[in-house]
Design a protein around this motif. Structure first.
Motif, PDB file in Angstrom:
ATOM      1  N   VAL A 175       8.582  -5.347 -10.733  1.00  0.00           N
ATOM      2  CA  VAL A 175       9.985  -5.739 -10.711  1.00  0.00           C
ATOM      3  C   VAL A 175      10.782  -4.866  -9.756  1.00  0.00           C
ATOM      4  O   VAL A 175      11.642  -5.349  -9.009  1.00  0.00           O
ATOM      5  CB  VAL A 175      10.590  -5.675 -12.130  1.00  0.00           C
ATOM      6  CG1 VAL A 175      12.102  -5.827 -12.077  1.00  0.00           C
ATOM      7  CG2 VAL A 175      10.001  -6.771 -13.004  1.00  0.00           C
ATOM      8  N   GLY A 176      10.501  -3.561  -9.752  1.00  0.00           N
ATOM      9  CA  GLY A 176      11.209  -2.673  -8.843  1.00  0.00           C
ATOM     10  C   GLY A 176      11.019  -3.060  -7.392  1.00  0.00           C
ATOM     11  O   GLY A 176      11.953  -2.954  -6.581  1.00  0.00           O
ATOM     12  N   ASP A 177       9.816  -3.534  -7.027  1.00  0.00           N
ATOM     13  CA  ASP A 177       9.557  -3.987  -5.660  1.00  0.00           C
ATOM     14  C   ASP A 177      10.459  -5.167  -5.300  1.00  0.00           C
ATOM     15  O   ASP A 177      11.013  -5.242  -4.202  1.00  0.00           O
ATOM     16  CB  ASP A 177       8.091  -4.405  -5.496  1.00  0.00           C
ATOM     17  CG  ASP A 177       7.114  -3.330  -5.940  1.00  0.00           C
ATOM     18  OD1 ASP A 177       7.484  -2.150  -5.904  1.00  0.00           O
ATOM     19  OD2 ASP A 177       5.984  -3.690  -6.324  1.00  0.00           O
ATOM     20  N   ILE A 178      10.569  -6.107  -6.240  1.00  0.00           N
ATOM     21  CA  ILE A 178      11.394  -7.294  -6.007  1.00  0.00           C
ATOM     22  C   ILE A 178      12.857  -6.903  -5.849  1.00  0.00           C
ATOM     23  O   ILE A 178      13.557  -7.389  -4.946  1.00  0.00           O
ATOM     24  CB  ILE A 178      11.218  -8.304  -7.156  1.00  0.00           C
ATOM     25  CG1 ILE A 178       9.768  -8.788  -7.230  1.00  0.00           C
ATOM     26  CG2 ILE A 178      12.168  -9.484  -6.993  1.00  0.00           C
ATOM     27  CD1 ILE A 178       9.460  -9.634  -8.449  1.00  0.00           C
ATOM     28  N   LEU A 179      13.337  -6.009  -6.704  1.00  0.00           N
ATOM     29  CA  LEU A 179      14.733  -5.592  -6.633  1.00  0.00           C
ATOM     30  C   LEU A 179      15.028  -4.861  -5.325  1.00  0.00           C
ATOM     31  O   LEU A 179      16.098  -5.049  -4.727  1.00  0.00           O
ATOM     32  CB  LEU A 179      15.082  -4.705  -7.829  1.00  0.00           C
ATOM     33  CG  LEU A 179      15.034  -5.384  -9.201  1.00  0.00           C
ATOM     34  CD1 LEU A 179      15.339  -4.383 -10.305  1.00  0.00           C
ATOM     35  CD2 LEU A 179      16.007  -6.557  -9.264  1.00  0.00           C
ATOM     36  N   LEU A 180      14.100  -4.030  -4.859  1.00  0.00           N
ATOM     37  CA  LEU A 180      14.302  -3.343  -3.583  1.00  0.00           C
ATOM     38  C   LEU A 180      14.347  -4.343  -2.428  1.00  0.00           C
ATOM     39  O   LEU A 180      15.165  -4.206  -1.501  1.00  0.00           O
ATOM     40  CB  LEU A 180      13.195  -2.320  -3.341  1.00  0.00           C
ATOM     41  CG  LEU A 180      13.301  -0.983  -4.075  1.00  0.00           C
ATOM     42  CD1 LEU A 180      12.098  -0.105  -3.755  1.00  0.00           C
ATOM     43  CD2 LEU A 180      14.593  -0.258  -3.707  1.00  0.00           C
ATOM     44  N   ALA A 181      13.462  -5.329  -2.476  1.00  0.00           N
ATOM     45  CA  ALA A 181      13.462  -6.346  -1.415  1.00  0.00           C
ATOM     46  C   ALA A 181      14.777  -7.120  -1.415  1.00  0.00           C
ATOM     47  O   ALA A 181      15.353  -7.396  -0.351  1.00  0.00           O
ATOM     48  CB  ALA A 181      12.277  -7.297  -1.604  1.00  0.00           C
ATOM     49  N   ILE A 182      15.264  -7.469  -2.600  1.00  0.00           N
ATOM     50  CA  ILE A 182      16.545  -8.164  -2.700  1.00  0.00           C
ATOM     51  C   ILE A 182      17.663  -7.294  -2.139  1.00  0.00           C
ATOM     52  O   ILE A 182      18.518  -7.763  -1.373  1.00  0.00           O
ATOM     53  CB  ILE A 182      16.836  -8.544  -4.167  1.00  0.00           C
ATOM     54  CG1 ILE A 182      15.897  -9.671  -4.613  1.00  0.00           C
ATOM     55  CG2 ILE A 182      18.294  -8.966  -4.340  1.00  0.00           C
ATOM     56  CD1 ILE A 182      15.994  -9.997  -6.090  1.00  0.00           C
ATOM     57  N   ALA A 183      17.657  -6.006  -2.511  1.00  0.00           N
ATOM     58  CA  ALA A 183      18.708  -5.103  -2.046  1.00  0.00           C
ATOM     59  C   ALA A 183      18.725  -5.014  -0.523  1.00  0.00           C
ATOM     60  O   ALA A 183      19.791  -5.055   0.105  1.00  0.00           O
ATOM     61  CB  ALA A 183      18.511  -3.720  -2.661  1.00  0.00           C
ATOM     62  N   GLN A 184      17.558  -4.882   0.075  1.00  0.00           N
ATOM     63  CA  GLN A 184      17.496  -4.770   1.536  1.00  0.00           C
ATOM     64  C   GLN A 184      18.034  -6.024   2.210  1.00  0.00           C
ATOM     65  O   GLN A 184      18.870  -5.958   3.120  1.00  0.00           O
ATOM     66  CB  GLN A 184      16.059  -4.513   1.989  1.00  0.00           C
ATOM     67  CG  GLN A 184      15.941  -4.385   3.499  1.00  0.00           C
ATOM     68  CD  GLN A 184      14.502  -4.410   3.980  1.00  0.00           C
ATOM     69  OE1 GLN A 184      13.614  -4.850   3.254  1.00  0.00           O
ATOM     70  NE2 GLN A 184      14.261  -3.940   5.189  1.00  0.00           N
ATOM     71  N   ARG A 185      17.546  -7.187   1.771  1.00  0.00           N
ATOM     72  CA  ARG A 185      17.968  -8.435   2.400  1.00  0.00           C
ATOM     73  C   ARG A 185      19.455  -8.700   2.164  1.00  0.00           C
ATOM     74  O   ARG A 185      20.176  -9.152   3.068  1.00  0.00           O
ATOM     75  CB  ARG A 185      17.132  -9.590   1.858  1.00  0.00           C
ATOM     76  CG  ARG A 185      15.645  -9.473   2.151  1.00  0.00           C
ATOM     77  CD  ARG A 185      15.347  -9.582   3.626  1.00  0.00           C
ATOM     78  NE  ARG A 185      13.921  -9.606   3.890  1.00  0.00           N
ATOM     79  CZ  ARG A 185      13.350 -10.395   4.792  1.00  0.00           C
ATOM     80  NH1 ARG A 185      14.079 -11.204   5.527  1.00  0.00           N
ATOM     81  NH2 ARG A 185      12.039 -10.352   4.985  1.00  0.00           N
ATOM     82  N   LEU A 186      19.910  -8.418   0.942  1.00  0.00           N
ATOM     83  CA  LEU A 186      21.312  -8.658   0.610  1.00  0.00           C
ATOM     84  C   LEU A 186      22.234  -7.776   1.447  1.00  0.00           C
ATOM     85  O   LEU A 186      23.200  -8.256   2.055  1.00  0.00           O
ATOM     86  CB  LEU A 186      21.535  -8.393  -0.879  1.00  0.00           C
ATOM     87  CG  LEU A 186      22.999  -8.326  -1.358  1.00  0.00           C
ATOM     88  CD1 LEU A 186      23.714  -9.643  -1.075  1.00  0.00           C
ATOM     89  CD2 LEU A 186      23.050  -7.984  -2.844  1.00  0.00           C
TER      90      LEU A 186
END
Length: 440
Positions: free
Chosen positions: A103-114
């Motif tokens: 889940v942390g990987d997904i949240l980091l990816a979202i944060a970067q793209r956002l």
């Protein structure tokens, strides 16, 4: 009219999703909602613009790999932009190691793209708490990752910290350097997760309070309706067990589903179709709304008879790749410019089972064998035979019995073996007025 073999071959690329924002792609788009059992993507749009009541929504979208989900999500993206929303769309497979996702990987990816997109939209956020989390992660990894940007970034110029006077890094760049390193190394992923896992609550709070909520307020001041994040390709995560035995897709969407849905904006995730046949599907639907399903395009009815409307849609999809600027009615009259006879096109569409990527793959493989136009039945049959033999080699003895059961009952039940049949595209999912049914 000019017959262009190379144009058709390139247009039949099975690995490329159509983009709704590109006119050259839209000329190939066929609306299959009439035969897929409903306007699935329009309903997803309505859940955001009509029924959300100004509250965040979290939707799951699923279907067979290669069935056209990315193309339909591109349509959703375009519609939402037209409705006044800002949309962050990305393919998670570009940022994540799909065999090992947390889940942390997904949240980091979202944060970067956002945050990259917010910079492009001239929406600035300080996100000091998030910076502190990233700095701690870099320290734990003990690598040569330098999170300080060397120049301006899409997020903006590097600024000095008012307390220390030190340069502060741009968050998207910092996350990008972290994720690029850990994607290559299981050891670094393990180290990062040992630090990030206890920080998951803090990451969510920082994303919501420091980034998403202020960003939505700014976007609304700019006249926008809100913010939507679309995370594509999560349906491609490997169905491998975690070290403690839990299957990865069940762990992410069931065990950790509450965290995935805590972002304070509208979010759409793709999920593996196999979860529909999991014993935990009931728990999944308690954490999320019932997933939206993009079924195959039916070219046959349940009883095995030809479904003419579905077959015609598939014909048009193939012919649009050959003759994008010709009307549907005119295309039908020109079939023999591209196929030796109309029955050869029908054979291609029927054998594909209504799977968008497979029909394009078979078409391209056949064109390689024919090396010209019109495409003959013999070249197509050879490509189909090769594909059939490849699939048969990977079917185990126990799976043959499962396939026979699906053939008899038109249903898949929640067993691990059946999930593999779905994931390996041995069994397809369809929808009609009586509900869902499966066919091998």
């Amino acid at each position: 009219m000019t017959i262009d073999f190379k144009q058709l071959f390139n247009a039949a690329n099975p690995s490329r999703a159509l983009r709704a924002d590109l006119p050259e792609d839209q000329q190939y788009y066929i609306d299959f909602s009439e035969v897929r059992g409903g306007r699935v993507v329009e309903e997803m749009r309505d859940n955001i613009i009509l029924f959300a009541d100004d509250k965040p929504t979290c939707q799951l979208f699923t279907g067979h790999i290669g069935s056209g989900k990315s193309t339909e999500l591109s349509q959703l993206h375009q519609w939402l932009e037209q409705d006044g929303y800002r949309v962050v769309y990305f393919e998670s497979s570009e940022d994540l190691e799909m065999a090992d996702v947390d889940v942390g990987d997904i949240l980091l990816a979202i944060a970067q793209r956002l945050m990259t997109r917010l910079g492009e939209w001239q929406v600035k956020t300080e996100a000091k708490g998030f910076r502190a989390i990233l700095a701690g992660a870099a320290k734990v990894l003990q690598t040569e990752i330098d999170l300080k940007a060397e120049a301006s970034t899409p997020f903006g110029e590097i600024v000095a910290d008012t307390a220390t006077g030190e340069a502060s890094f741009a968050i998207p760049l910092g996350i990008g350097k972290l994720t690029a390193k850990v994607k290559e190394s299981p050891e670094l992923r393990s180290k990062l997760r040992s630090y990030m896992e206890p920080q998951t609550k803090g990451i969510l709070e920082a994303l919501n309070k420091e980034v998403i909520v202020p960003a939505i307020a700014t976007l609304q001041q700019q006249g926008k309706a809100g913010l939507v994040i679309i995370v594509d390709n999560l349906d491609r995560i490997d169905n491998a067990p975690k070290p403690w035995g839990r299957l990865q897709h069940e762990y992410l969407f069931v065990d950790r589903g509450d965290q995935l849905r805590q972002l304070q904006c509208h979010v759409v995730y793709t999920m593996p179709l196999g979860l529909r046949f999991s014993a935990d599907y009931g728990r999944l639907t308690q954490r999320f709304e019932t997933p939206s399903i993009l079924p195959m395009i039916p070219v046959l009815n349940r009883d095995g008879s030809v479904f003419e409307l579905g077959l015609e849609k598939m014909r048009q999809m193939v012919l649009a790749r050959a003759m994008p600027q010709v009307s549907e009615a005119e295309r039908s009259a020109l079939i023999t410019h591209y196929f030796d006879r109309p029955e050869t096109l029908d054979y291609l569409c029927l054998v594909s089972g209504g799977h968008v990527r497979n029909v394009l793959r078979l078409l391209q493989d056949s064109l390689k064998k024919e090396r010209g136009l019109p495409l003959g039945r013999e070249s197509l049959a050879a490509a189909i035979k090769k594909r059939r033999n490849e699939m048969m080699l990977s079917i185990e003895d126990s799976e043959w019995e499962l396939l026979r059961q699906v053939s008899r009952t038109k249903k898949v039940v929640g067993d691990d073996g059946y999930q593999r049949l779905i994931r390996s595209l041995y069994v397809y999912e369809y929808q009609d007025e009586d509900g869902s049914w499966q066919k091998c």
